[in-house]
Design a protein around this motif. Structure first.
Motif, PDB file in Angstrom:
ATOM      1  N   ARG A  42       0.853  -1.124  -0.004  1.00 38.69           N
ATOM      2  CA  ARG A  42       0.007   0.044   0.048  1.00 38.69           C
ATOM      3  C   ARG A  42       0.842   1.424   0.082  1.00 38.69           C
ATOM      4  N   ASN A  43       2.114   1.156   0.731  1.00 37.65           N
ATOM      5  CA  ASN A  43       2.889   2.307   0.720  1.00 37.65           C
ATOM      6  C   ASN A  43       3.421   2.581  -0.531  1.00 37.65           C
ATOM      7  N   ILE A  44       3.624   1.558  -1.369  1.00 39.67           N
ATOM      8  CA  ILE A  44       4.351   1.752  -2.743  1.00 39.67           C
ATOM      9  C   ILE A  44       3.337   2.435  -3.658  1.00 39.67           C
ATOM     10  N   VAL A  45       2.106   1.910  -3.587  1.00 34.14           N
ATOM     11  CA  VAL A  45       0.998   2.583  -4.129  1.00 34.14           C
ATOM     12  C   VAL A  45       0.399   3.922  -3.989  1.00 34.14           C
ATOM     13  N   PHE A  46       0.744   4.266  -2.914  1.00 32.05           N
ATOM     14  CA  PHE A  46       0.620   5.515  -2.368  1.00 32.05           C
ATOM     15  C   PHE A  46       1.633   6.535  -3.017  1.00 32.05           C
ATOM     16  N   ASP A  47       2.803   6.034  -2.462  1.00 31.87           N
ATOM     17  CA  ASP A  47       3.880   7.179  -2.862  1.00 31.87           C
ATOM     18  C   ASP A  47       4.099   6.898  -4.319  1.00 31.87           C
ATOM     19  N   ALA A  48       4.066   5.831  -5.019  1.00 34.54           N
ATOM     20  CA  ALA A  48       4.187   5.914  -6.552  1.00 34.54           C
ATOM     21  C   ALA A  48       2.906   6.779  -7.057  1.00 34.54           C
ATOM     22  N   SER A  49       2.053   6.948  -6.428  1.00 32.93           N
ATOM     23  CA  SER A  49       0.798   7.674  -7.325  1.00 32.93           C
ATOM     24  C   SER A  49       1.327   9.376  -7.132  1.00 32.93           C
TER      25      SER A  49
END
Length: 113
Positions: A56-63
């Motif tokens: 989830r952190n990757i998805v949030f930061d990548a967005s």
């Protein structure tokens, strides 16, 4: 498991020259995905909560930016090349963690798009 740990250390050394201007760097992506390695490689049947939190952190930061998204994609591509996840587990991580992962966890993904 020692091979996975050694592979992660190699990956961290390879990416030590990451672009520091980006909010997300390869070290962070690797740290976020490390708890998922037991699931991605088939050592456990279900990803643990801290794996899903990292994803989830990757998805949030990548967005946050296209630069972050491309950087995360390239880092995951390199990690997948080293770790060699089971394809079905890599595909199913999004479903099991109830997130929409923006790209495949694969050494063959095209990160230019």
């Amino acid at each position: 498991m020692k091979t996975v740990a050694a592979s992660l250390m190699l990956l961290l050394l390879l990416v030590s020259s990451s672009d520091y201007e980006a909010m997300l760097d390869c070290k962070a992506v690797t740290a976020y995905l490390t708890p998922c390695l037991t699931y991605l490689t088939g050592m456990v049947e279900t990803p643990r909560a801290f794996c899903c939190k990292g994803a989830r952190n990757i998805v949030f930061d990548a967005s946050k930016s296209m630069e972050n998204k491309k950087m995360a994609c390239n880092c995951i591509k390199t990690l997948a090349y080293i770790v060699k996840p089971r394809p079905e587990n890599a595909i199913d991580l999004s479903n099991k963690c109830r997130i929409h992962f923006p790209f495949k966890i694969s050494p063959n993904i095209d990160c230019s798009r």
